[in-house]
Motif scaffolding. Structure first.
Motif, PDB file in Angstrom:
ATOM      1  N   VAL A 136       0.842  -1.161  -0.020  1.00  0.00           N
ATOM      2  CA  VAL A 136       0.013  -0.014   0.078  1.00  0.00           C
ATOM      3  C   VAL A 136       0.779   1.183   0.005  1.00  0.00           C
ATOM      4  O   VAL A 136       1.782   1.314   0.760  1.00  0.00           O
ATOM      5  CB  VAL A 136      -0.752  -0.072   1.384  1.00  0.00           C
ATOM      6  N   GLY A 155      -2.254   5.488   0.513  1.00  0.00           N
ATOM      7  CA  GLY A 155      -3.501   5.044   0.767  1.00  0.00           C
ATOM      8  C   GLY A 155      -4.246   4.281  -0.066  1.00  0.00           C
ATOM      9  O   GLY A 155      -5.551   3.979  -0.094  1.00  0.00           O
ATOM     10  N   GLN A 156      -3.486   3.638  -1.093  1.00  0.00           N
ATOM     11  CA  GLN A 156      -4.276   2.397  -1.887  1.00  0.00           C
ATOM     12  C   GLN A 156      -3.352   1.641  -2.218  1.00  0.00           C
ATOM     13  O   GLN A 156      -2.156   1.677  -2.292  1.00  0.00           O
ATOM     14  CB  GLN A 156      -4.815   3.246  -3.075  1.00  0.00           C
ATOM     15  N   PRO A 157      -3.722   0.287  -2.605  1.00  0.00           N
ATOM     16  CA  PRO A 157      -2.734  -0.755  -3.034  1.00  0.00           C
ATOM     17  C   PRO A 157      -2.093  -0.396  -4.155  1.00  0.00           C
ATOM     18  O   PRO A 157      -2.856   0.323  -5.010  1.00  0.00           O
ATOM     19  CB  PRO A 157      -3.758  -1.986  -3.240  1.00  0.00           C
TER      20      PRO A 157
END
Lengths: 419, 419, 419, 419
Positions: free
Chosen positions: A286, A289-291
């Motif tokens: 990650v 804030g996102q994969p």
């Protein structure tokens, strides 16, 4: 037009897949540990012999060999999906199933051009996985991509041939089980360009054969080794000759077709594994804030990898099918094409997988850096890309060379020489 | 607009060039031999100390340091052509002239943020080349390209800080002379994103610091080493703190600017050397009746290399000039740009030089494969390309984000969250 | 090393920028409308004359001309940022400021090599923007990238020269104001390769000059036109000769340097505008619940565009500076380098801007498709990329050709001829 | 695994090839002349009707249609080599054999989803080549690559539907024979994302349908035209509905599969022709004393073209075979893959062919620039590359998304929303 694999092929595919899952992948860590403990890059680890025994027991042995006598007698097109699977674990699977380079090519040569004595003494133990072999062609002093540059001399002296020369990139020569070399040299250096060379079968322990050193590949010291070898007044009986004097170039061409396509099949397997690793890593890490997998640039990489893999796999399959149906000679352009394309597709995917793995990607915690080194070398082994492209372009241009353009061209060349 | 180097710079350029010619290049074979004999990848070979002595005697010492007190006090723009020269022999020249990563960055941090005690104990011996240092930031468990992911904990306990965590890619930590680590961790994990981190100066022999292993890079075990290190209840006095609590992120940003541009300068030097090797090899090898250099595809490679080298050198010079004139902070986009572009330019050239060298190119007979591994790693070190591109794109888009587009965008985002 | 623009340059930059904002951009829609209404691709729209008047009134006239007598007398490095601005609106700005190709090159030739009569009759009205001119070099029957291929014959007959031949891509010849051609042909076809050519100043209305047709570029019929012209027994007085007989090749070389760099400057401007459009469009359009600009692949495109633009601008600036300081001749390699690199950078950016615009990108609602066609053509105009790369590689290789390698090479070539 | 074409396919291949050689290629000059004389880009030249008559007489009619009732009933895999041949002359061959876009897709939709009335009134004359049709989906105001963005409203009013909206890139709408539009709009804008759309069959002369303008493509005004169309209170009976309300998205997906693969087949044909032109030109032009074809860079281009063409052809064939055997739906990833890859392969080859042709390449003396514009547009038509890559990556990642990674990912997303 039918893209379905044969039932026999699908059966083997399932069995090889099961062997990979049940034995090969789990053995990778053991292999790494045994090699590390040995502290010797050319160590022959026990796990390998276990795997060989198991593979043979499962009937997964000599899968590459087209002749029924020696294995299941699969066609090239049937072997392709199996070799691809083997390529996913290149240090273990091919050797475990006795289908690894350069032995496969050497076994084919001995099958096709060897005498009964050669077959008894070398081919049988090779097919049994008891010994290994190497192929000594490339030389350090000349650009070996032009095979006519080769300088090693083979001179007849009574009942013997005397070899003098220096070879390198003789892969497998440092393998603990390597017992025999196939050596290319010139018996008639002043003959026609493609009839100067001959090939000899030379036991590695012959007097005058000196392994000078091994060569690393991007820092890796491969277990099988890439040797620089000096031949100094090496004497072998004339019975060591393969086919006939002046046949060396022709044999090398015959050998290179299957050898090259096998490499490409394995390249596809390596690239598939790299793509899997890329996907898994990008799903599990990650940033911001996102994969990582949710970034459109990474998704583009994944899509491009899938597209290019499907394309190169199909071209490899078609080439195999051509070899099966019209013969290696008539598949020459296609063999050249996959030899150029497969490593490039694989390199691009592996490189991007490395990028997604960060520092882990260039280390040995994942097989990616090693795959990269392997595939990069393949752009040189068996001829650099540029030589294969030359072949392809020549064939393409020949379709359009009319007598008129030929004459114009020759006229120009002649004029150019004069000026 | 004036592309002329300063006289002082040209003078140093000449002197560094002479040192390279007279001492560094001839020392490369000696270095290789001493390392081979030692059989220990982390051996500190005597030739290096000889070169250091000589460099210092020639006044070629701490060239990187912008402060007059510690070296000649060159600007970044003056240092660039010198670092480029050093990059041509990356295992010897930078260390010989006490201008090698990561020590340079660490010396800058200690100069800017260190206490008098830090300076006395660590900065001075570093500037004297007596000890080496490492920078422990990246962690194996998280994607460290997003620095806020870092998990190492620093907790205050009375007069001490207690460190717990696991780092890797701590380069230089296996150098025989490495005595000190600068460690980044979180003192306030729940604070604002960029105020959670702090930096400590930690002697490498502090109890609880365990070097677990070194990491290879494409099969290479670099002499200075890339270590995985466990910190288990490591206690240091509060005086070990750099700047203040929560200042870690800001310091790391300050550090990374010069560190990154130095890498790029050396990348250019490596690429120049690769291009030289490419030219020389292509002139000396013959295939199909003509020197390799007479092929138009090879000539295209050479021309593209020259074009791209000139471009990346100019962008690096401009970035250095910006750092000198408006400060590192305002050169942030340019630093990101060269960090992306320089290794890519270098990798393309090195890769093509490898191709022209054939098998020799992937071996260690030439420095090309090693250069490649080095440069490939640079696309990840100090942040992967993708993170730097993100920075550049954000800045570019900000110029066009009107209140209207912003609002539309935010509206969309809000809607997306709901759906 | 100083990357600051001169004050004079910054002043002009501001004034040209203001002219672009206040007059040129708003005029684009008017121009399009006037051209559409006319229904004639070679129409000369009134808006253009208005802009010319305004530009001249603002002192933005003949900015390109290095000689103080005819304009502000800017250096190449000072002109570069101005030409870049003009490139942002290529159909209006360069002509409005009397700085458009191929007139600029022709004005330079006439300044340098013209007789007093030439200057009075052609140069003065060109500098006044009263007439336009064209340059007739390329021929349809031969590969004109090798200038020695040119076949047009110029034969002396008493006090006259007689021209026979066929040219094409004579740009500007269909411009309503085009009055004069500079024509290259061979006066001595059997002379030394670079002394066969001569150049003549030929009024476009001379008997025997026939404009056969205009040529489209990717479907576009440019207003100024690209003409195919037949010269049939065209007679001009010997005073039409520029410099001397056999000087044609040398003049063309002198002409091409500035012409090429001006093209590159404008390419950068076009690419900057394309990047702006890309950013704006990607911020304003929404797909799958987020603005297109929020996708990491689009951000990569933006970042790569910014990086490459900065690099090519710097190389163009350095080339201009070299031309200013050491002369066009010694900037030959750099001119070749930007001629290759600038259109490629521009094309990549424009192409990606098209992609972000969807169907709108290939239409004429945005200038992108037109820019693309323009820049793509530039990879051929004034010599294809491959010829320029050839020049660069030759220079690079010359540094490494030792007498030994030279001899080896020549030996090889000789051997190749015989075999 | 069998790469042999069926006998039926080979028979048609020979017949289509003969028709191309005997009638289509010779007609190209006539076509160009008739269009030029007409001076109207949307003119319908007589030669086309002659070719249609001839094609029908030869049984080369509706080759694309999978249903036996309407044509020979070839499979997709059998049609592929024929569509490739047609692609070599894209302005004549597809229409001559009644197999051109977008009519083929529309005929398929009417076959699958049309009422008896639709079939009688529109399908039959389309299959007879008497009329043409267009497909109105894309809209200028929104990013139509996300089909859910579409804003055209279709409201039921008693026995009628009332259409309001603006479309563009409605290809074929300016064809002189175009009589009918298939229009996509929203009947239920607040319904589930993929059930909001419906499709109507709308006669082009219905009141309220206004063709605002045609759109050029890179300067080309295609004969069939790309129209911007306003629908203002356009009323059609409810019997105009295809399938059912809310079925519009599903129909569009059904339509796009075959349409996309047909485009790819033709792309391959265009690329093959470009490669032929490249080879021929490079053999016939001479620079610096040798034919252009003797330069190794040009040979590399030729080889790369051949490699990439073989790969994309095989992937297209396999996709066709999948559509034939498992259905369009299950070939979705493969269709996306070729939609991305085929135009890119074609563009690269065409671009290099242009480069070898010099100025002639960007003009209309060769079909290359037109091919380029056509193929470039294809990277946007039926969805930009990026949308197709998105589809492919999603499918690939789904293989690796474990419940664990999914949860982690969702957790991250949720956290991101909150922060």
């Amino acid at each position: 037009m039918d893209f379905e694999l044969t039932d026999r092929c699908k059966d083997f595919q399932e069995r090889v897949g099961a062997f990979m899952d049940e034995r090969i992948y789990p053995a990778e860590a053991i292999y790494a540990e045994q090699m590390r403990e040995a502290g010797d890059p050319n160590f022959h680890p026990p796990i390998l012999e276990e795997l060989k025994t198991e593979a043979r027991a499962r009937g997964l042995w000599n899968l590459f060999h087209p002749h029924k006598e020696w294995g299941p007698g699969l066609t090239n097109a049937e072997y392709a999906p199996l070799a691809e699977l083997m390529g996913r674990s290149p240090h273990l699977a091919p050797e475990a199933m006795n289908s690894n380079a350069p032995d496969t090519g050497n076994m084919e040569i001995l099958t096709l051009f060897g005498t009964e004595e050669h077959k008894e003494k070398w081919l049988r133990p090779l097919l049994d996985g008891k010994i290994r072999s190497a192929f000594a062609m490339t030389e350090p002093a000349v650009a070996s991509s032009d095979a006519t540059n080769i300088e090693t001399r083979i001179e007849r002296d009574g009942d013997e041939y005397v070899i003098n020369g220096r070879k390198w990139w003789t892969s497998n020569a440092l393998h603990r089980n390597c017992k025999v070399l196939i050596v290319m040299g010139k018996t008639d250096p002043d003959g026609p360009r493609h009839a100067q060379q001959s090939m000899l079968v030379v036991p590695i322990d012959t007097a005058g054969v000196t392994i000078v050193r091994g060569l690393p590949v991007f820092g890796y010291w491969d277990r099988e080794g890439h040797a620089e070898i000096v031949f100094e007044d090496v004497r072998v009986p004339t019975s060591a000759l393969l086919a006939g004097e002046g046949e060396g170039f022709a044999i090398s061409q015959a050998r290179l077709g299957p050898g090259r396509i096998h490499h490409c099949m394995r390249s596809i397997g390596m690239a598939e594994r790299a793509l899997e690793l890329l996907c898994q890593r990008s799903l599990s890490r990650v940033t911001f804030g996102q994969p990582v997998a949710d970034n459109a640039n990474i998704r583009d990489w994944i899509a491009e990898a899938r597209i290019e893999l499907e394309m190169i796999r199909l071209l490899t399959m078609k080439t195999a099918w051509l070899m099966d149906t019209v013969g290696n000679r008539h598949a020459r352009v296609e063999i050249a094409a996959i030899k150029v394309a497969a490593p490039q597709v694989a390199l691009k995917i592996i490189d991007r997988a490395i990028q997604v793995h960060g520092g882990a990607g260039v280390s040995d915690d994942f097989p990616l850096a090693n795959f990269y080194a392997h595939q990069r070398t393949l752009r040189l082994a068996d001829g650099p890309d540029e030589v294969h492209k030359r072949t392809i372009a020549q064939r393409e241009l020949r379709r359009w060379e009319t007598p008129v353009t030929r004459e114009a061209v020759d006229g120009t060349r002649a004029a150019a020489l004069v000026s």
